[in-house]
Design an enzyme around this catalytic site. Sequence first.
Site: not given
Ligand code: NI
Length: 185
Positions: A47, A52, A100-101, A142-143, A146
Site C-alpha cells: 500500500g 508518503q 510501513c515504507l 493503515h493507508e 497516512h
Molecule cells: Ni505506511
Amino acid sequence: MAIRDVLRMGHPLLQQTAQPVTEFNTAELQTLLAEMFEIMAEQEGIGLAAPQIGVDQQVMIFGMESSARYPEAEAIAKCVLINPRIEPLSERIEEAWEGCLSLPGMRGWVPRYADILYRGFDQSGDPIEVEAHGFHARVVQHEYDHLVGVLYPQRMRNMSKFGYIEELFGDAQESELTDSGEGDE
Ligand code: NI
C-alpha cells in the site's frame, strides 16, 4: 529507479491531514497514480499513500497478489481509493505485525478494527463502497491513517513490540512470522 523518495517518519507531510481531491480524471491524477504504483511495486509495498511521496492529496493505493514473501496473506485486488472514509462494522479488534515504507526495516504490533466499511472514489470519480475484513481491513486502515497524519506507532498499545525487524525476530525469516499482517504499507 525511484522517481521520488518515500518520506520517512518525522517529515511534516506525514503529520498532517491531506487535502481532498476536487478534480477527477485529470492527467495529473493519472500521473500521480502511475508513479505511486511504480514506487509501490519497486519497494515491494502492499500500500502507499500520496503524502508518503510528498503529495498533499487524499489518494491511496493498495493491493497485492498472493506472494512467496507473504504466503499467509490473502490476495487483495489492486485498488485506488480517493477521499476515503472508514466506518467500523463491529467492535472486534485484531492485533498483527505491521510495517510501513516510511519506517523502513521496522515492525510494530498494531491493533486494528477487524471489520470495516470503506467509501471513497476511484480515479474517475466513481464511488467505491466495500466491506473489508482482517488483513484487507488492516491495510485500508493503515493507508487511511497516512491521509490524516497518523503512523502506525501512534496506534500501538505496547511499545515493547515495536522495533527493528532483525532485533525483534532474530534470524527468523519474514515468512516465518506468525501473523499475516506484516508487510510494508
Ligand atoms: Ni505506511
